[in-house]
Design a protein around this motif. Sequence first.
Motif: not given
Length: 237
Positions: A33-54
């Motif tokens: 899961a990606t977004a330009r704001d790493l902090a935002k995508v990281s919070v969401l990715a943690d909720k569902i157990g996926v990988t976050a990238k900027e």
Amino acid sequence: MDKIVLITGVSRELGLGYETAKQLKEAGYKVIATARDLAKVSVLADKIGVTAKELDITNDHSIRKLYNELQEKFGKIDVLINNAGSFFDQGGNPLTSNIEFIKDALDTNLLGAWRMIQAFHPLLKESDRPRIVNVSSGAGSFGDAVFGLAHHFSKVPVYGITKLALNGLTVKLASQFKDGSIKINSVDPGFTATYPGTEKWGARPVEESAKGIIWAATLPEDGPSGGFFKDGESIDW
Ligand SMILES: NC(=O)c1ccc[n+]([C@@H]2O[C@H](COP(=O)([O-])OP(=O)(O)OC[C@H]3O[C@@H](n4cnc5c(N)ncnc54)[C@H](OP(=O)(O)O)[C@@H]3O)[C@@H](O)[C@H]2O)c1
């Protein structure tokens, strides 16, 4: 090996990107899961157990950095979902739309997806079932009787034209991949309640709209390519 999905624009819990990531994770995919704001995508990715990238889809350096990481780690991706998109110019007038705004809208909604496909198609080609989904809109179609380009209700001219162009990209790339190497389709998710309060104007739940994106992301071998779909059904351009 895991089936790997790369999805753009996962920055909001109410958004289609997050819901699509969630449903694909539940279906057994490894989701980036990606977004330009790493902090935002990281919070969401943690909720569902996926990988976050900027990832900023308007920035070649950002795209190349992610490409290099995924190339090194997995050597392939199976699905690219170009979900990121914005510039909803509600009430806009093409006679007076600001040209810089138009350029920015095209840079994200059209060129963002275009850059992503140019960059990542070598990794998709390493998949045994590669799929690209361009998240488009009824606002970019002539056929949509409510939101479509030719209808009076259509008041998002810049946004609509960017999605029309995105659909053109889908068609042109499908013919480029006509050997069936990669299936690519545009999907209209339909009017969706990704912003609070829109339900009262008829927006449907995000869980429902994401299903059409999942359908295109998980097409079987005999599935279509180069089409425009809503809820798994072909719709007019
Ligand atoms: N909701 C609807 O009724 C509807 C109907 C038809 C089509 N769509 C399409 O569905 C997609 C998702 O929309 P949504 O309703 O879920 O709204 P959304 O949550 O606002 O989704 C848009 C996403 O695009 C991201 N984005 C914008 N510019 C970006 C960039 N340069 N690089 C990377 N990400 C960028 C946004 O990130 P930031 O938070 O960083 O801005 C956000 O995560 C869009 O393509 C939209 O056009 C929605």
